[in-house]
Design a protein around this motif. Structure first.
Motif, PDB file in Angstrom:
ATOM      1  N   TRP A 187      -1.212 -17.694  10.932  1.00  0.00           N
ATOM      2  CA  TRP A 187      -1.864 -16.852  12.208  1.00  0.00           C
ATOM      3  C   TRP A 187      -1.262 -17.299  13.499  1.00  0.00           C
ATOM      4  CZ3 TRP A 187      -4.549 -12.491  12.447  1.00  0.00           C
ATOM      5  CH2 TRP A 187      -5.048 -12.264  13.650  1.00  0.00           C
ATOM      6  N   PRO A 188      -0.758 -16.497  14.291  1.00  0.00           N
ATOM      7  CA  PRO A 188      -1.076 -15.089  14.333  1.00  0.00           C
ATOM      8  C   PRO A 188       0.137 -13.977  13.460  1.00  0.00           C
ATOM      9  CG  PRO A 188       0.122 -15.574  16.596  1.00  0.00           C
ATOM     10  CD  PRO A 188      -0.228 -16.709  15.648  1.00  0.00           C
ATOM     11  N   VAL A 189      -0.552 -13.170  12.804  1.00  0.00           N
ATOM     12  CA  VAL A 189       0.189 -12.425  11.829  1.00  0.00           C
ATOM     13  C   VAL A 189       0.804 -11.369  12.941  1.00  0.00           C
ATOM     14  CG1 VAL A 189       0.287 -10.646  10.028  1.00  0.00           C
ATOM     15  CG2 VAL A 189      -1.231 -12.728   9.868  1.00  0.00           C
ATOM     16  N   PRO A 190       2.075 -11.088  12.956  1.00  0.00           N
ATOM     17  CA  PRO A 190       2.774 -10.239  13.880  1.00  0.00           C
ATOM     18  C   PRO A 190       2.729  -8.814  13.662  1.00  0.00           C
ATOM     19  CG  PRO A 190       4.333 -11.492  12.427  1.00  0.00           C
ATOM     20  CD  PRO A 190       3.108 -11.932  11.880  1.00  0.00           C
ATOM     21  N   TYR A 191       2.660  -8.453  12.342  1.00  0.00           N
ATOM     22  CA  TYR A 191       2.673  -7.146  12.027  1.00  0.00           C
ATOM     23  C   TYR A 191       1.778  -6.824  11.119  1.00  0.00           C
ATOM     24  CZ  TYR A 191       7.467  -8.106  13.454  1.00  0.00           C
ATOM     25  OH  TYR A 191       8.459  -8.455  14.232  1.00  0.00           O
ATOM     26  N   LYS A 192       1.108  -5.193  11.149  1.00  0.00           N
ATOM     27  CA  LYS A 192      -0.086  -4.760  10.389  1.00  0.00           C
ATOM     28  C   LYS A 192       0.349  -4.969   8.917  1.00  0.00           C
ATOM     29  CE  LYS A 192      -3.146  -4.201  13.603  1.00  0.00           C
ATOM     30  NZ  LYS A 192      -3.599  -2.756  13.865  1.00  0.00           N
ATOM     31  N   LEU A 193       1.396  -4.384   8.575  1.00  0.00           N
ATOM     32  CA  LEU A 193       2.123  -4.732   7.200  1.00  0.00           C
ATOM     33  C   LEU A 193       3.281  -5.584   7.257  1.00  0.00           C
ATOM     34  CD1 LEU A 193       2.234  -3.743   4.247  1.00  0.00           C
ATOM     35  CD2 LEU A 193       3.177  -1.619   4.881  1.00  0.00           C
ATOM     36  N   MET A 194       3.306  -6.691   6.367  1.00  0.00           N
ATOM     37  CA  MET A 194       4.465  -7.297   6.444  1.00  0.00           C
ATOM     38  C   MET A 194       4.812  -7.669   4.903  1.00  0.00           C
ATOM     39  SD  MET A 194       4.725 -11.082   8.351  1.00  0.00           S
ATOM     40  CE  MET A 194       6.120 -11.893   8.515  1.00  0.00           C
ATOM     41  N   VAL A 195       6.265  -7.407   4.553  1.00  0.00           N
ATOM     42  CA  VAL A 195       6.765  -8.112   3.174  1.00  0.00           C
ATOM     43  C   VAL A 195       7.664  -9.155   3.580  1.00  0.00           C
ATOM     44  CG1 VAL A 195       8.179  -7.175   1.362  1.00  0.00           C
ATOM     45  CG2 VAL A 195       6.576  -5.435   2.628  1.00  0.00           C
ATOM     46  N   LYS A 196       7.265 -10.351   3.091  1.00  0.00           N
ATOM     47  CA  LYS A 196       8.042 -11.310   3.234  1.00  0.00           C
ATOM     48  C   LYS A 196       8.950 -11.699   2.245  1.00  0.00           C
ATOM     49  CE  LYS A 196       6.076 -15.033   5.120  1.00  0.00           C
ATOM     50  NZ  LYS A 196       5.271 -16.160   5.372  1.00  0.00           N
ATOM     51  N   ASN A 197       8.654 -11.410   1.521  1.00  0.00           N
ATOM     52  CA  ASN A 197      10.049 -11.639   0.091  1.00  0.00           C
ATOM     53  C   ASN A 197      10.330 -10.394  -0.572  1.00  0.00           C
ATOM     54  OD1 ASN A 197      10.589 -14.577   0.423  1.00  0.00           O
ATOM     55  ND2 ASN A 197       8.653 -14.501   0.326  1.00  0.00           N
ATOM     56  N   GLY A 198      11.477 -10.192  -1.041  1.00  0.00           N
ATOM     57  CA  GLY A 198      11.822  -9.072  -1.902  1.00  0.00           C
ATOM     58  C   GLY A 198      12.052  -7.854  -1.197  1.00  0.00           C
ATOM     59  N   ASP A 199      12.759  -7.034  -1.879  1.00  0.00           N
ATOM     60  CA  ASP A 199      12.887  -5.488  -1.473  1.00  0.00           C
ATOM     61  C   ASP A 199      11.861  -4.463  -1.321  1.00  0.00           C
ATOM     62  OD1 ASP A 199      15.392  -6.287  -1.037  1.00  0.00           O
ATOM     63  OD2 ASP A 199      15.983  -5.628  -2.982  1.00  0.00           O
ATOM     64  N   SER A 200      11.700  -3.649  -0.559  1.00  0.00           N
ATOM     65  CA  SER A 200      10.618  -2.446  -0.358  1.00  0.00           C
ATOM     66  C   SER A 200      11.298  -1.298  -0.689  1.00  0.00           C
ATOM     67  CB  SER A 200      10.221  -2.612   0.842  1.00  0.00           C
ATOM     68  OG  SER A 200       9.216  -3.812   1.219  1.00  0.00           O
ATOM     69  N   ARG A 201      10.737  -0.490  -1.630  1.00  0.00           N
ATOM     70  CA  ARG A 201      11.289   1.074  -1.714  1.00  0.00           C
ATOM     71  C   ARG A 201      10.123   1.814  -1.704  1.00  0.00           C
ATOM     72  NH1 ARG A 201      14.844   2.430  -7.359  1.00  0.00           N
ATOM     73  NH2 ARG A 201      14.933   4.641  -6.876  1.00  0.00           N
ATOM     74  N   PHE A 202      10.695   3.188  -1.163  1.00  0.00           N
ATOM     75  CA  PHE A 202       9.622   4.269  -1.128  1.00  0.00           C
ATOM     76  C   PHE A 202      10.522   5.399  -1.877  1.00  0.00           C
ATOM     77  CE2 PHE A 202       8.851   1.742   2.666  1.00  0.00           C
ATOM     78  CZ  PHE A 202       7.487   1.555   2.746  1.00  0.00           C
ATOM     79  N   GLU A 203       9.719   5.799  -2.931  1.00  0.00           N
ATOM     80  CA  GLU A 203      10.254   6.906  -3.788  1.00  0.00           C
ATOM     81  C   GLU A 203      10.081   8.157  -3.429  1.00  0.00           C
ATOM     82  OE1 GLU A 203       9.441   6.302  -7.759  1.00  0.00           O
ATOM     83  OE2 GLU A 203      11.055   4.537  -7.928  1.00  0.00           O
ATOM     84  N   GLY A 204       8.958   8.211  -2.374  1.00  0.00           N
ATOM     85  CA  GLY A 204       8.709   9.528  -1.976  1.00  0.00           C
ATOM     86  C   GLY A 204       8.898   9.511  -0.613  1.00  0.00           C
TER      87      GLY A 204
END
Length: 321
Positions: A180-197
């Motif tokens: 804390w404090p968490v800077p963002y409502k959604l946070m991905v700390k490690n790895g890639d993020s992918r949206f297929e839609g």
């Protein structure tokens, strides 16, 4: 006589040891406790004489049976299999529900839908955890705060799954733990993020930056770094007004004087302006098109003058002959 006394003492000692090591003791109610079948089974069963777990509690045994209750409250109270902890404040009697409860509610005249409920309350009688599953139906998992407001709400209906974090200050971190404090409502700390839609954003996107403003302008996409693309399409007005009869085309002498004075074409940003304010692709493409169209008019004008000179030269040559 001594042998009889020793035997009596031995029996009393055995009973004392047996009682002190008993799995369960109910005092005067001990007559209602029966040994398991087979009696080598050391598990504890309630409502069943051959338990398969250390604690095995039987609910309503009949399958495909509709039970009869006097009310919905009666159906829940008679379906409690676990009732652990302090008595809840809103319980109407000493036989009411406690802090941890598990219900196995069969189909009945009250509701045809059998269901199970697992709930944990706090000592202020506020539900903090609840799981509900309806046979052949939906299920929910809800965690609430001290005011009974949901902070985590998971629901599935067999076709779709819905996860809600209703609190405005809710944060989700994936791939690690954020102090804390968490800077963002959604946070991905490690790895890639992918949206297929498709991805829809109603506000702004920053890549390498969180700054979306430049002077008085706010930009939907801000990138700190290089941008590579196969094609960029920009919507903007165009420069065909140059070909309008009402358009005033500066003379080449006026163009020459302006360049000598300012060091750049009229309506074209200077090098210092570009360095300071950046280059707007859509606007710059329009300005360049304006200059191309003006140049075309100059060429047409020059060509007319050349053709006129050629005619005059031809006429002079014919006269000399």
């Amino acid at each position: 006589m001594r042998k009889i006394t020793k035997k009596i003492y031995s029996i009393i000692f055995f009973l004392i040891v047996a009682i002190s090591n008993a799995q369960i003791s109910t005092g005067t109610g001990a007559v209602s406790i029966l040994s398991n079948t087979p009696n080598t089974n050391t598990n504890l069963g309630i409502g069943i004489n051959n338990p398969i777990a250390k604690l095995d509690i039987n609910g309503f045994p009949a399958i495909n049976t509709t039970y009869v209750f006097s009310s919905e409250s009666d159906s829940f109270m008679k379906s409690i299999l676990l009732n652990i902890g302090s008595l809840r404040e809103n319980s109407t009697s000493n036989n009411g529900t406690r802090l941890l409860t598990f219900y196995d509610v069969p189909p009945s005249n009250i509701s045809a839908n059998a269901q199970t409920i697992f709930a944990i309350e706090d000592r202020n009688d506020a539900n903090r955890f609840k799981h509900n599953a309806i046979a052949n139906g939906s299920s929910t998992l809800k965690i609430s705060d001290k005011t009974q407001s949901a902070v985590f709400d998971l629901h599935e209906d067999g076709t779709s799954t819905f996860l809600f974090l209703p609190k405005p200050n809710s944060y989700l971190t994936i791939g690690g733990r954020q102090v804390w404090p968490v800077p963002y409502k959604l946070m991905v700390k490690n790895g890639d993020s992918r949206f297929e839609g498709n991805l829809y954003v109603d506000t702004n996107i920053g890549i390498g930056t969180s700054n979306f403003t430049d002077g008085a302008d706010t930009y939907r996409l801000s990138v700190k770094g290089k941008v590579r693309a196969e094609e960029v399409k920009v919507y903007n007005t165009w420069a065909d007004y140059v070909f309008s009869p009402s358009y005033t085309l500066s003379s080449l002498k006026e163009v020459e004087d302006y360049i000598a004075k300012n060091g750049h074409l009229q309506n074209v940003p200077s090098a210092s302006d570009i360095t300071k304010n950046g280059l707007e692709l859509g606007e710059m493409a329009k300005i360049q098109q304006e200059k191309i169209e003006e140049l075309t008019l100059y060429l047409i004008q020059q060509n007319k003058e050349i053709e006129e000179l050629k005619s005059q030269v031809k006429l002079l040559l014919s006269i000399k002959k």
